[in-house]
Design a protein around this motif. Structure first.
Motif, PDB file in Angstrom:
ATOM      1  N   LYS A 243       4.865 -34.386  13.283  1.00  0.00           N
ATOM      2  CA  LYS A 243       5.752 -33.122  12.260  1.00  0.00           C
ATOM      3  C   LYS A 243       5.030 -32.807  10.744  1.00  0.00           C
ATOM      4  CE  LYS A 243       9.326 -30.557  13.707  1.00  0.00           C
ATOM      5  NZ  LYS A 243       9.301 -29.497  14.048  1.00  0.00           N
ATOM      6  N   SER A 265       3.433 -28.598  13.754  1.00  0.00           N
ATOM      7  CA  SER A 265       3.786 -28.141  13.309  1.00  0.00           C
ATOM      8  C   SER A 265       3.209 -28.989  11.761  1.00  0.00           C
ATOM      9  CB  SER A 265       5.504 -27.717  12.543  1.00  0.00           C
ATOM     10  OG  SER A 265       5.763 -29.079  11.753  1.00  0.00           O
ATOM     11  N   ILE A 286       1.335 -25.504  14.111  1.00  0.00           N
ATOM     12  CA  ILE A 286       2.448 -24.174  13.673  1.00  0.00           C
ATOM     13  C   ILE A 286       3.036 -24.136  12.515  1.00  0.00           C
ATOM     14  CG2 ILE A 286       4.231 -23.012  14.610  1.00  0.00           C
ATOM     15  CD1 ILE A 286       5.199 -24.427  17.199  1.00  0.00           C
ATOM     16  N   ALA A 359       8.927 -25.159  17.420  1.00  0.00           N
ATOM     17  CA  ALA A 359       9.050 -25.914  15.865  1.00  0.00           C
ATOM     18  C   ALA A 359       9.420 -27.010  16.927  1.00  0.00           C
ATOM     19  CB  ALA A 359       8.565 -25.642  15.216  1.00  0.00           C
TER      20      ALA A 359
END
Ligand code: NIG
Ligand code: FE
Length: 409
Positions: A243, A265, A286, A359
């Motif tokens: 992420k 993400s 995302i 997320a």
């Protein structure tokens, strides 16, 4: 234990299931039941519906919501909540005209936080973070991600992750820990530091289970896409999904590397090209925008309208940290998204609740009023509509926060 919440004016974000993240034009659809009830059994949502359909069965407790609004708690998927000290002095430098990058060069920024954190004890760090987290929950956050990244030595990075582990133990909300060793370089010897991430930090984090995700700050003056790739590929061997911080000031290829490394993400996106939007459309990664950061350090806001109009899903998070976004107020994030990014109030609520749960891979636990999800929700002070949350910017509309079916605080 069964608790009935009756006479809810607006029961917001009611979803039968959480099968998929909401994207594109569907983001303006926010399901609401007016004049509703909600039945909580122990710590979970058991049932809901219109008051007219409530069958008057016996319950242990009844709470009359008196026409007020009830919605799921916010999910804050990007924070740096563990730090040793505020950076008000940099705030003043910024007011006087210095930008984020010049402040960092003048001894501020991430390295300033790292120096202070390295000298702080685990107990001090825990006390500070726990007090901020309690405050964030009182402001309506019911699930959160917290990053390391102000340690920048093996010892201090692990210390930060241990603080997050302690928060996980003592708070009854879902917390995800992200290892952000690759936030900055502690000194000129960049390869040596990357080697310490790969050979010391990652194996230790894996064997202790201290992190759920891995992050890197891909930016001019920080990590190049190649250095980011090196860290992400190594982290993958230890089962840490990325992420990542990308495209805050410059588009230098971080999004491409994130997608090819199966990132959950990509966060920031203040700068975003057509090409990168197309890459995101062909991926499951995302997009997460952080309007509090844009607001606080006066940089462009992420082109959220464009993201949505291209059929992508959108998540909004606070980015709470002492340098670029010193607020964890997710209601304010809703206001900024509506006022500065031209999101509809419904889109902003979807981006901070239902979608935000995806997320953090928490979509089966939080983010909506859904049977079987955690009874984590907010009841407003007054009878209001969902749009009021963003409209009355900076105004405290939150009456009570419920976590696992019980009143928080
Ligand atoms: O997400 N951009 C990188 N990291 C943080 C800021 C960190 C700091 O300034 O302390 C952010 O904005
Ligand atoms: Fe951040």
């Amino acid at each position: 234990m069964r608790t009935l919440f009756k006479n809810i004016g607006q029961l917001v974000q009611v979803r039968e299931s959480s099968s998929a993240i909401i994207r594109g034009s569907m983001m303006s659809d926010l399901p609401v039941i007016e004049d509703a009830y909600l039945l909580v059994e122990d710590d979970l949502i058991a049932e809901y519906g219109a008051m007219t359909t409530w069958d008057s069965r016996t319950v242990n407790e009844t709470i009359d919501v008196q026409g007020r609004l009830l919605m799921p708690t916010f999910v804050d998927s990007h924070t740096h909540m563990v730090f040793a000290a505020n950076r008000e002095e940099e705030f003043v430098m910024k007011i006087k005209g210095m930008d984020y990058q010049s402040i960092a060069k003048a001894g501020g920024g991430i390295l300033n936080s790292a120096k202070k954190l390295q000298n702080a004890s685990i107990d001090e760090l825990y006390e500070g973070a726990a007090s901020r987290l309690s405050n964030a929950i009182r402001h309506g956050t019911g699930a959160i991600e917290i990053k390391s990244g102000y340690g920048l030595t093996t010892e201090a990075e692990l210390k930060m992750l241990q603080v997050i582990a302690r928060l996980k133990d003592s708070f009854d909300i879902p917390i995800k820990a992200t290892f952000l060793g690759a936030h900055a370089f502690p000194d000129e010897n960049k390869e040596k530091y990357i080697t310490s991430i790969i050979q010391e930090m990652l194996p230790e984090i894996y064997s202790t289970g201290l992190a759920d995700y891995v992050d890197t700050f891909c930016e001019v003056g920080y990590y190049t896409p190649e250095q980011m790739e090196e860290v992400l590929v190594a982290a993958d061997k230890y089962e840490l999904r990325p992420k990542v911080h990308v495209n805050q000031f410059n588009s230098i290829g971080g999004i491409e590397v994130a997608i090819s490394n199966n990132a959950l993400s990509v966060d920031h996106l203040e700068v975003l090209t057509e090409e990168e939007i197309n890459l995101l459309k062909d991926s499951d990664t995302i997009p997460v925008a952080l309007p509090g950061c844009s607001f606080f350090i006066n940089i462009p806001f992420s082109p959220a309208r464009k993201i949505i109009e291209n059929g992508l899903p959108l998540v909004l998070a606070s980015d709470f940290n002492p340098g670029s976004a010193p607020s964890f107020n997710m209601s304010l994030i809703n206001s900024l998204a509506c006022i500065k990014m031209r999101l509809l109030p419904e889109e902003a609520i979807n981006a901070t609740t239902y979608n935000a749960a995806f997320a953090l891979e928490l979509e089966n636990e939080v983010g909506s009023i859904t049977k079987g999800k955690k009874a984590n929700f907010i009841i407003s002070k007054e009878p209001i509509t969902p749009a009021t949350i963003a409209y009355n910017f900076g105004v405290d509309w939150i009456g009570t926060v419920f976590i696992n079916g019980g009143e928080f605080g």
